[in-house]
Design a protein around this motif. Structure first.
Motif, PDB file in Angstrom:
ATOM      1  N   GLU A  39      77.621  46.655 128.018  1.00 49.70           N
ATOM      2  CA  GLU A  39      77.859  47.926 128.698  1.00 49.70           C
ATOM      3  C   GLU A  39      78.887  47.761 129.819  1.00 49.70           C
ATOM      4  OE1 GLU A  39      77.487  51.954 129.368  1.00 49.70           O
ATOM      5  OE2 GLU A  39      76.443  50.820 127.795  1.00 49.70           O
ATOM      6  N   SER A  53      82.058  50.568 120.838  1.00 49.32           N
ATOM      7  CA  SER A  53      81.006  51.451 121.338  1.00 49.32           C
ATOM      8  C   SER A  53      80.332  50.805 122.548  1.00 49.32           C
ATOM      9  CB  SER A  53      79.980  51.747 120.240  1.00 49.32           C
ATOM     10  OG  SER A  53      79.081  52.745 120.647  1.00 49.32           O
ATOM     11  N   SER A  54      79.112  51.223 122.860  1.00 46.51           N
ATOM     12  CA  SER A  54      78.366  50.663 123.985  1.00 46.51           C
ATOM     13  C   SER A  54      76.894  51.030 123.825  1.00 46.51           C
ATOM     14  CB  SER A  54      78.900  51.198 125.318  1.00 46.51           C
ATOM     15  OG  SER A  54      78.653  52.582 125.421  1.00 46.51           O
ATOM     16  N   SER A  56      74.892  52.557 125.816  1.00 47.79           N
ATOM     17  CA  SER A  56      74.596  53.920 126.269  1.00 47.79           C
ATOM     18  C   SER A  56      75.024  54.942 125.217  1.00 47.79           C
ATOM     19  CB  SER A  56      75.301  54.208 127.593  1.00 47.79           C
ATOM     20  OG  SER A  56      76.708  54.072 127.452  1.00 47.79           O
ATOM     21  N   ARG A  57      76.154  54.709 124.556  1.00 53.51           N
ATOM     22  CA  ARG A  57      76.612  55.632 123.519  1.00 53.51           C
ATOM     23  C   ARG A  57      75.700  55.563 122.296  1.00 53.51           C
ATOM     24  NH1 ARG A  57      83.236  54.747 123.526  1.00 53.51           N
ATOM     25  NH2 ARG A  57      83.574  55.429 125.689  1.00 53.51           N
ATOM     26  N   GLN A  60      72.634  57.503 123.117  1.00 54.15           N
ATOM     27  CA  GLN A  60      72.939  58.935 123.081  1.00 54.15           C
ATOM     28  C   GLN A  60      73.015  59.449 121.646  1.00 54.15           C
ATOM     29  OE1 GLN A  60      76.591  59.915 125.066  1.00 54.15           O
ATOM     30  NE2 GLN A  60      76.366  62.118 124.764  1.00 54.15           N
ATOM     31  N   CYS A  61      73.673  58.679 120.761  1.00 55.59           N
ATOM     32  CA  CYS A  61      73.783  59.079 119.359  1.00 55.59           C
ATOM     33  C   CYS A  61      72.414  59.071 118.678  1.00 55.59           C
ATOM     34  CB  CYS A  61      74.742  58.132 118.628  1.00 55.59           C
ATOM     35  SG  CYS A  61      74.951  58.484 116.871  1.00 55.59           S
ATOM     36  N   SER A 233      81.783  56.926 114.747  1.00 59.82           N
ATOM     37  CA  SER A 233      80.796  57.654 115.561  1.00 59.82           C
ATOM     38  C   SER A 233      79.551  56.807 115.731  1.00 59.82           C
ATOM     39  CB  SER A 233      80.419  58.951 114.877  1.00 59.82           C
ATOM     40  OG  SER A 233      79.836  58.717 113.622  1.00 59.82           O
TER      41      SER A 233
END
Length: 233
Positions: A39, A53-54, A56-57, A60-61, A233
């Protein structure tokens, strides 16, 4: 003497508990550090967030997929395909191994073919299976079965061949037949081997299902992986 033995046992148990807690804590700490570094690296620009990506993402996804229920649909489909494949592999593996054990000639004829089929890269078979069976759940199940079934037959057959010959002689000396050896000695004595083989097969079936979903699915975790790699994504 009993008091000293009891104290020694308590110290040993306490030592083992401390070690277990230390190992568990170290595992959790290693995971937390990895996620934190990932992160921080993305936020600091050391890693490209669009490519890597990370955490946190990802969270969220995942949260959005949980809210709309799509993650449960895809996971359920993959689990269903894995369970069907696992059942078929278990049944075919036991039946095939018993057939090879029952006939030495059949075993000698098929053994090189089974070894060859087991060594084939199963991902290379998936496009052929699509042509043969179409783009549907049958292709995915067959792909998953092909990953595990040949190795399962070979493993179980090799285990069956190691059965104690003295037990076979004893059954025959008591007037028993080959089916008595099979149902009263071989299969009951091979339960640990069969369970161990099933533990391996469940993982292989999941891998096979994912491979099949990469090429022949409109839903499932494999489909999500391919979709995510295409749209980032």
């Amino acid at each position: 003497m009993k008091t000293h033995a009891t104290l020694a046992q308590q110290e040993f148990v306490a030592k083992q508990l401390r070690r277990r807690r230390m190992v568990t804590g170290a595992r959790i700490l290693l995971l937390v550090l990895f996620l934190a570094l990932w992160e921080i690296s993305v936020r600091a620009g050391l890693l490209n967030g669009f490519i890597f990506s990370s955490p946190s993402r990802i969270i969220q996804c995942l949260s959005s997929m949980v809210l709309d229920g799509s993650i449960f649909l895809h996971t359920g489909i993959t689990i269903l395909e894995t369970v069907i494949s696992f059942g078929l592999v278990t049944a075919i593996g036991i039946f095939g191994a018993v057939a090879l054990w029952s006939s030495k000639s059949l075993s000698e004829i098929l053994d090189p073919y089974l070894v060859m089929l087991n060594s084939l890269p199963k991902s290379a078979l998936a496009p052929i299976l699509i042509v043969w069976l179409g783009s549907n759940i049958r292709t995915i199940v067959v792909a998953a079965v092909s990953v595990a079934v040949f190795g399962s037959i070979l493993t179980l057959h090799n285990g069956f061949k190691t059965m104690d010959p003295d037990q076979i002689k004893l059954i025959y000396s008591l007037g028993g037949k080959k089916q008595d050896i099979l149902f009263k000695v071989l299969l009951p004595g091979s339960v640990p081997l069969i369970i161990s083989n099933m533990k391996v097969n469940i993982g292989l079936c999941l891998v096979g299902v994912i491979i099949g979903e990469f090429l022949a699915a409109r839903a499932g975790l494999g489909y999500l992986i391919i979709y995510g790699s295409q749209v980032f994504s």
